[in-house]
Design an enzyme around this catalytic site. Structure first.
Site, PDB file in Angstrom:
ATOM      1  CG  ASP A 229      -1.985   0.605   1.070  1.00  0.00           C
ATOM      2  OD1 ASP A 229      -2.078   2.148  -0.079  1.00  0.00           O
ATOM      3  OD2 ASP A 229      -3.159   0.829   1.653  1.00  0.00           O
TER       4      ASP A 229
HETATM    5  C1  BGC Z   1      -4.917   3.953  -0.229  1.00  0.00           C
HETATM    6  C2  BGC Z   1      -4.967   2.488  -1.123  1.00  0.00           C
HETATM    7  C3  BGC Z   1      -5.015   2.970  -2.312  1.00  0.00           C
HETATM    8  C4  BGC Z   1      -3.108   3.933  -2.513  1.00  0.00           C
HETATM    9  C5  BGC Z   1      -3.339   4.424  -3.590  1.00  0.00           C
HETATM   10  C6  BGC Z   1      -3.682   4.320   0.080  1.00  0.00           C
HETATM   11  O1  BGC Z   1      -3.442   5.541   0.744  1.00  0.00           O
HETATM   12  O2  BGC Z   1      -4.789   2.552   1.563  1.00  0.00           O
HETATM   13  O3  BGC Z   1      -6.273   1.919  -0.745  1.00  0.00           O
HETATM   14  O4  BGC Z   1      -4.617   2.279  -3.480  1.00  0.00           O
HETATM   15  O5  BGC Z   1      -3.078   4.691  -0.786  1.00  0.00           O
HETATM   16  O6  BGC Z   1      -3.578   5.392  -3.886  1.00  0.00           O
END
Ligand code: BGC
Length: 758
Positions: A229
């Site tokens: 993530d």
């Molecule tokens: C979120 C993800 C997301 C990623 C990219 C993160 O903060 O938890 O779900 O895909 O950011 O935006």
């Protein structure tokens, strides 16, 4: 791309550099070797492709795209085909925009209604979450675009999401939280899996070998790539060794250097580096192979699809006196700001720059003349007397009042949890006041997670829309006016109040620790076991028609754990309008040596029936419908015995049931020691024989006692019951020197030898 050959030509530095992003949204290119960049974008209910001229983390700077209903709504469709079509549309959009992977769906379990990100997740039930996720992934990937199933695993709260350790016992982890991912991974094979921010039992998901390798790859056979993530990386070399292939976004080379150092000083093996690099290159290769020449993105068609999907997801929670559908020639009032400006999506990384949002007020025009009053404000939670008086006046002079209410972003959003389960007080007050003057009041809810409904007894109808995407206005009118018959079912329980929820005592935990002390009893598994009243049960949802269930057939009386069981049931539309019904199959273990839920969802099908029409629905149950996860064998286990197969229209409305016997070959390992209880030995095949000598004299003394005593039989039963829980070694203390340690050890050896022979 000959990946192995490419890797052989790459330096350690080049390989390490492939393992992190070029920027926020791209993998790195290696020009020397002809490896291009690949773009990834959020997801999951629309394409949030950031504009190339604005490569920042800002959430609203993306291209215009179609905003489909959020996951909280989608799961209520209980419709695999519908979700597949959504996935296809997302895949098309990615093709057209040259995006290789869309970041989603999210399969995390809704442990508490307070999780700020529940709107991005499907269900409190792992079977449903995993099935819906699988259809989503299959749809996207059918268009040769990758999915990223997230957030693996246990990202069940936003509070301290980057540091909190989710303390979960092994059975609960597998039976509930990992099960939500397992089927989707095995069945739909997402190109990528995104690890979560949090820790599980102390270990960050981004460097958790048990999670990313032992379970995901070795046990489930996953062959794709694991991406972090955004910002989830803690110790990068440890992560590579644990199975985290790609770090996103870029760490500006800081973590790549750490990888190089670790390989050079022998802390990270070259083989692990090569493996991760191979997975990144395979992903880029799949992306290249999947490119289509002239992809077409028909935005208007996708908008229509978004509206159609929304209408299939809405859940009619309450409909007293058939207040819905609305009759067109009555005086209708739409009250509440959400009638004009619906809340149709949540905030955070999934925020879509929507193409065109339809609102209920303008969409109602094609059905009827509708008057409007704003009723409340959304910028804060202050009761505005003037707005309420205006709404009450309008309601008084109408035949029916439809109040559009729900949560604002202030109340739920990615990045923080809700503080309570209440709706804004200004809306509660409005509903109370309108319902006091208008007996035909209907509440339409736009929210990402359950809310308390203090006014529930005063309103006749409640339609749960969740966050319905950009076509929500037209979809809601289609349902309110009866063009579409509602067919959504709740994918989560609505408790009466927050303190009823099983996680209540331990959410969001203390500091960086949260104990999942409710264990496997999440959602309806808990409410059922406690025989608790709930506001609306899991699987609940009304229709404008009625359905009759009959003729449940189990095509065997007894099966082995290797067999499949075919189950069929007939459902008939007994009303006057066409409708769809979600037929739900639950399984109960009638008797078990471990603590199990009262019932668990193990099948569902959605069918469409014209008035008077019947259909036979067929389910096939496999071994996993009867299994629990055993922490003794670290795997799923089926215990021989009877199981009840139940067919329901909700988890609390079981229409038919029948019993099947399952004979299982699974064996629990058993090692007898002096501390093994006599009851456990009795339970073995011919168990009583091993204990004949040991308890024989004891039993004799019991029988003499019973002859001379009126209470004899009861005493004997009590003594026997007590004996069961005594360890073998206790007979040394109670046999007056007749047995010693060697005698007990001999019995244990005999038992263990006999068991080993089998
Ligand atoms: C979120 C993800 C997301 C990623 C990219 C993160 O903060 O938890 O779900 O895909 O950011 O935006």
């Amino acid at each position: 791309m000959d990946i192995k050959k490419l890797i052989s030509k790459m330096t350690i530095e080049e390989k390490a550099s492939m393992l992190s992003g070029a920027d926020f949204w791209h993998t790195k290119a290696v020009e020397r070797l002809g490896i291009p960049q690949m773009m990834v974008s959020d997801g999951p209910h629309g394409l949030r492709k950031q504009r190339v001229d604005d490569e920042t983390a800002g959430v609203n700077q993306s291209i215009q795209a179609v905003c489909f209903p959020a996951a909280c709504a989608l799961a209520c469709s209980f419709d695999r085909d519908l979700i597949f079509r959504l996935g296809q549309a997302l895949g098309n959009e990615c093709q057209a925009e040259n995006v290789g992977v869309i970041l989603g769906p999210g399969a995390n379990i809704k442990r508490s209604p307070l999780c700020g990100r529940n709107f991005e997740y499907f269900s409190e039930d792992p079977y449903l979450a995993s099935n819906i996720a699988a259809s989503h992934i299959k749809g996207v990937q059918s268009r040769k675009v990758g999915s990223s199933l997230k957030h693996f695993a246990c990202n069940n709260q936003e509070n301290r999401r980057m540091s909190v350790s989710e303390e979960i016992d092994e059975r609960t982890l597998h039976e509930i939280y990992l099960a939500a991912f397992e089927y989707a991974i095995r069945e739909a094979k997402p190109w990528t899996v995104m690890c979560s921010y949090n820790r599980i039992n102390g270990e960050y998901s981004s460097e958790n070998k048990y999670l990313l390798t032992d379970v995901l790859r070795d046990k489930w056979g996953y062959e794709g790539l694991v991406v972090s993530d955004w910002g989830a990386v803690n110790d990068r070399p440890k992560g590579v060794a644990a199975g985290l292939d790609l770090e996103m976004p870029s760490s500006g080379g800081v973590n790549d250097k750490k990888i190089v150092e670790a390989v050079k000083n022998g802390k990270l093996s070259k083989a692990d580096l090569d493996k991760a690099c191979e997975r990144v290159l395979t992903l880029v290769d799949n992306y290249l192979k999947g490119r289509e020449e002239a992809p077409v993105w028909d935005k208007n068609a996708d908008h229509e699809l978004a509206a159609e999907i929304a209408s299939q997801c809405m859940v009619l929670l309450k409909n007293d006196d058939r207040v819905l559908p609305l009759s067109r020639n009555k005086k209708i009032a739409f009250i509440g700001k959400f009638a004009k400006q619906p809340r149709f999506q949540g905030s955070g990384s999934s925020f879509i720059n929507a193409l065109k949002v339809t609102d209920a007020l303008s969409s109602a025009e094609k059905y009827a003349d509708v008057s409007y009053a704003q009723g409340y404000r959304t910028e804060d939670d202050v009761i505005d007397g003037r707005l309420i008086t205006e709404a009450v006046e309008l309601a008084k002079n109408s035949d029916v009042a439809v109040i559009f209410a729900g949560l604002t972003d202030l109340f739920e959003c990615e990045g923080y949890d809700r503080k309570h389960m209440g709706m804004p007080e200004c809306q509660n007050e409005l509903i109370r006041r309108v319902a006091a003057v208008q007996p035909n009041t209907v509440v339409v809810l736009h929210n990402g997670s359950p809310v308390e409904m203090p006014w529930i007894e005063n309103v006749k109808g409640i339609l749960e829309v969740y966050l319905g995407g950009e076509g929500v206005g037209e979809a809601v009118c289609d349902v309110l006016f009866g063009k579409v018959n509602p067919s959504g079912k709740l994918a989560e329980t609505f408790p009466k109040k927050l303190s009823d929820n099983p996680s209540y005592l331990n959410f969001p935990g203390e500091g960086d620790f949260v104990r999942y002390s409710e264990g496997i009893f999440v959602g309806y598994r808990y409410y059922d076991k406690k025989e608790m009243e709930v506001q609306f049960p899991f699987g609940h949802g009304l229709s404008y028609t009625t359905f009759a269930y009959s003729d449940l057939k189990l095509y065997a009386k007894s099966i082995t754990d290797k067999d499949t069981l075919t189950v069929s049931v007939t459902v008939k539309n007994t009303g006057h309008v066409a409708g769809r019904e979600v037929v739900q199959l639950y399984v109960r273990d009638c008797e078990s040596t471990v603590i199990r839920p009262v019932k668990e969802l193990k099948g569902f099908e959605k069918i469409e029936l014209a008035p008077g029409e019947s259909k036979v629905i067929v389910f096939t149950l496999e071994r996993n419908a009867f299994a629990f996860y055993s922490d003794k064998i670290h795997d799923w286990f089926v215990e021989s015995g009877d199981f009840e197969v139940m067919i329901g229209s909700s988890s609390r409305d079981i229409k038919l049931s029948s019993v099947i016997h399952v004979e299982s070959d699974d064996k629990m390992p058993f090692v007898c020691t002096p501390n093994t209880t006599m009851g456990d030995v009795f339970a073995l095949e011919n168990g009583a024989k091993y204990l004949e000598k040991l308890v024989g004299s004891f039993a004799e003394s019991l029988s003499t006692e019973s002859e001379n005593n009126d209470m004899g039989e009861a005493t004997k039963l009590m003594m026997e019951a007590q004996l069961r829980d005594n360890p073998l070694r206790v007979m040394i203390s109670f046999s007056d020197g007749n047995f010693n340690h060697e005698d007990i050890a001999e019995i244990c050896d005999k038992i263990n030898n006999d068991l080993n022979k089998k």
